[in-house]
Design a protein around this motif. Structure first.
Motif, PDB file in Angstrom:
ATOM      1  N   TRP A 154       0.852  -1.190   0.000  1.00 11.40           N
ATOM      2  CA  TRP A 154       0.000   0.000   0.000  1.00 11.40           C
ATOM      3  C   TRP A 154       0.883   1.233   0.000  1.00 11.40           C
ATOM      4  O   TRP A 154       1.842   1.327   0.775  1.00 11.40           O
ATOM      5  N   ASP A 155       0.575   2.173  -0.881  1.00  8.17           N
ATOM      6  CA  ASP A 155       1.270   3.460  -0.930  1.00  8.17           C
ATOM      7  C   ASP A 155       0.470   4.482  -0.153  1.00  8.17           C
ATOM      8  O   ASP A 155      -0.719   4.684  -0.420  1.00  8.17           O
ATOM      9  N   ALA A 156       1.114   5.156   0.774  1.00  7.85           N
ATOM     10  CA  ALA A 156       0.411   6.130   1.606  1.00  7.85           C
ATOM     11  C   ALA A 156      -0.043   7.345   0.815  1.00  7.85           C
ATOM     12  O   ALA A 156      -1.030   7.975   1.175  1.00  7.85           O
ATOM     13  N   GLY A 157       0.655   7.675  -0.266  1.00  2.00           N
ATOM     14  CA  GLY A 157       0.286   8.878  -1.009  1.00  2.00           C
ATOM     15  C   GLY A 157       0.374  10.091  -0.098  1.00  2.00           C
ATOM     16  O   GLY A 157       1.355  10.273   0.611  1.00  2.00           O
ATOM     17  N   ALA A 158      -0.683  10.890  -0.047  1.00  4.04           N
ATOM     18  CA  ALA A 158      -0.695  12.087   0.800  1.00  4.04           C
ATOM     19  C   ALA A 158      -1.186  11.787   2.223  1.00  4.04           C
ATOM     20  O   ALA A 158      -1.158  12.670   3.083  1.00  4.04           O
ATOM     21  N   ALA A 159      -1.609  10.558   2.499  1.00  2.04           N
ATOM     22  CA  ALA A 159      -2.190  10.218   3.803  1.00  2.04           C
ATOM     23  C   ALA A 159      -1.146  10.238   4.911  1.00  2.04           C
ATOM     24  O   ALA A 159      -0.018   9.788   4.722  1.00  2.04           O
ATOM     25  N   ASP A 160      -1.550  10.726   6.088  1.00  2.00           N
ATOM     26  CA  ASP A 160      -0.677  10.636   7.254  1.00  2.00           C
ATOM     27  C   ASP A 160      -1.249   9.690   8.308  1.00  2.00           C
ATOM     28  O   ASP A 160      -0.672   9.508   9.373  1.00  2.00           O
ATOM     29  N   THR A 161      -2.406   9.084   7.996  1.00  2.00           N
ATOM     30  CA  THR A 161      -2.959   8.014   8.825  1.00  2.00           C
ATOM     31  C   THR A 161      -3.470   6.906   7.919  1.00  2.00           C
ATOM     32  O   THR A 161      -3.837   7.152   6.770  1.00  2.00           O
ATOM     33  N   ALA A 162      -3.493   5.705   8.466  1.00  2.00           N
ATOM     34  CA  ALA A 162      -4.053   4.551   7.756  1.00  2.00           C
ATOM     35  C   ALA A 162      -5.103   3.911   8.656  1.00  2.00           C
ATOM     36  O   ALA A 162      -4.774   3.410   9.736  1.00  2.00           O
ATOM     37  N   GLU A 163      -6.359   3.976   8.234  1.00  2.00           N
ATOM     38  CA  GLU A 163      -7.416   3.262   8.948  1.00  2.00           C
ATOM     39  C   GLU A 163      -7.514   1.882   8.304  1.00  2.00           C
ATOM     40  O   GLU A 163      -7.996   1.741   7.182  1.00  2.00           O
ATOM     41  N   ILE A 164      -7.034   0.895   9.033  1.00  2.00           N
ATOM     42  CA  ILE A 164      -7.012  -0.481   8.533  1.00  2.00           C
ATOM     43  C   ILE A 164      -8.278  -1.167   9.035  1.00  2.00           C
ATOM     44  O   ILE A 164      -8.551  -1.168  10.239  1.00  2.00           O
ATOM     45  N   THR A 165      -9.046  -1.735   8.116  1.00  2.00           N
ATOM     46  CA  THR A 165     -10.329  -2.338   8.467  1.00  2.00           C
ATOM     47  C   THR A 165     -10.448  -3.694   7.808  1.00  2.00           C
ATOM     48  O   THR A 165     -10.164  -3.841   6.624  1.00  2.00           O
ATOM     49  N   ILE A 166     -10.893  -4.680   8.585  1.00  2.00           N
ATOM     50  CA  ILE A 166     -11.162  -6.019   8.051  1.00  2.00           C
ATOM     51  C   ILE A 166     -12.668  -6.217   8.127  1.00  2.00           C
ATOM     52  O   ILE A 166     -13.263  -6.169   9.208  1.00  2.00           O
ATOM     53  N   VAL A 167     -13.272  -6.412   6.951  1.00  2.00           N
ATOM     54  CA  VAL A 167     -14.725  -6.472   6.832  1.00  2.00           C
ATOM     55  C   VAL A 167     -15.155  -7.872   6.422  1.00  2.00           C
ATOM     56  O   VAL A 167     -14.593  -8.468   5.502  1.00  2.00           O
ATOM     57  N   ASP A 168     -16.158  -8.410   7.093  1.00  2.00           N
ATOM     58  CA  ASP A 168     -16.751  -9.702   6.758  1.00  2.00           C
ATOM     59  C   ASP A 168     -17.849  -9.449   5.727  1.00  2.00           C
ATOM     60  O   ASP A 168     -18.829  -8.769   6.009  1.00  2.00           O
ATOM     61  N   LEU A 169     -17.684 -10.001   4.524  1.00  2.00           N
ATOM     62  CA  LEU A 169     -18.630  -9.765   3.438  1.00  2.00           C
ATOM     63  C   LEU A 169     -19.769 -10.782   3.378  1.00  2.00           C
ATOM     64  O   LEU A 169     -20.639 -10.679   2.527  1.00  2.00           O
ATOM     65  N   SER A 170     -19.767 -11.756   4.256  1.00  2.00           N
ATOM     66  CA  SER A 170     -20.777 -12.820   4.195  1.00  2.00           C
ATOM     67  C   SER A 170     -22.171 -12.294   4.531  1.00  2.00           C
ATOM     68  O   SER A 170     -22.335 -11.393   5.353  1.00  2.00           O
ATOM     69  N   VAL A 171     -23.171 -12.895   3.891  1.00  2.00           N
ATOM     70  CA  VAL A 171     -24.559 -12.606   4.235  1.00  2.00           C
ATOM     71  C   VAL A 171     -25.178 -13.802   4.960  1.00  2.00           C
ATOM     72  O   VAL A 171     -26.370 -13.844   5.192  1.00  2.00           O
ATOM     73  N   GLU A 172     -24.342 -14.775   5.314  1.00  2.00           N
ATOM     74  CA  GLU A 172     -24.790 -15.976   6.024  1.00  2.00           C
ATOM     75  C   GLU A 172     -24.231 -15.964   7.441  1.00  2.00           C
ATOM     76  O   GLU A 172     -23.123 -15.502   7.674  1.00  2.00           O
ATOM     77  N   TRP A 173     -24.966 -16.501   8.372  1.00  2.00           N
ATOM     78  CA  TRP A 173     -24.450 -16.593   9.735  1.00  2.00           C
ATOM     79  C   TRP A 173     -23.800 -17.946   9.988  1.00  2.00           C
ATOM     80  O   TRP A 173     -22.887 -18.074  10.782  1.00  2.00           O
TER      81      TRP A 173
END
Length: 194
Positions: A154-173
């Protein structure tokens, strides 16, 4: 500089103490400090993740759910990991943390992911890894009880923070049961050095 970057990555995988290895920006990415340093949409439920939408930081997932087929952390076998009982789409964020980064710097993100239980219809936990809202990696497997490495640059570009998020894409339980361990974000080089 590209060869040096590859050498640093191999050295990190082997457990070195060099610059890139020591620079993990993620706090408690190995969960050894317990349930601290990150946020989630899930409910912390120490000792019991039977209900969907619950998670715990544990040594052995079978201690908190009787159907677990993943028992130990990715590295030592005696450390801690995060195990979540996947929920429906209303609770997508499994793990998140914001860290300071250097604008213009290139980083490597990595995490170990697993499914800790079988679903009766074969459902698993597809995970999307995002930085500042942009997907950088996707992971899904039909294998249960085995750790898999997920990584991306990942290239930070102009960002000075990185919000790292792991998202569960499932629609099943059912069977939507992710485990995470050894998350890291480490500097590689400035984009012009690659």
């Amino acid at each position: 500089m590209a060869m040096a970057s590859r050498i640093l990555r191999v050295a990190c995988a082997m457990g070195c103490a060099g610059f890139a290895c020591a620079q993990n920006l993620i706090v408690n990415g190995d969960f050894e400090s317990g349930n601290v340093g990150f946020s989630t949409d899930y409910v912390y439920s120490p000792g019991d993740i039977w209900e969907i939408g619950r998670y715990d930081v544990v040594h052995d997932v079978s201690d908190v759910h009787p159907l677990a087929e993943l028992y130990y952390d990715h590295t030592t076998g005696s450390g801690l990991l995060m195990a979540a009982n996947g929920a429906l789409p209303g609770l997508p964020i499994v793990w998140s943390q914001t860290v300071a980064v250097t604008p213009g710097m290139r980083y490597e993100f990595s995490a170990w992911a697993a499914n800790w239980a079988h679903g009766s219809q074969g459902h698993m936990a597809p995970l999307e890894f995002r930085i500042n809202g942009t997907p950088i990696a996707f992971w899904e497997t039909s294998v249960v009880g085995q750790w898999f490495l997920v990584s991306a640059d990942w290239d930070a570009g102009a960002a000075d923070t990185a919000e790292i998020t792991i998202v569960d894409l499932s629609v099943e339980w059912n069977g939507n049961d992710p485990a995470l361990d050894d998350l890291r974000l480490a500097p590689l080089a400035a984009p012009g050095d690659m």
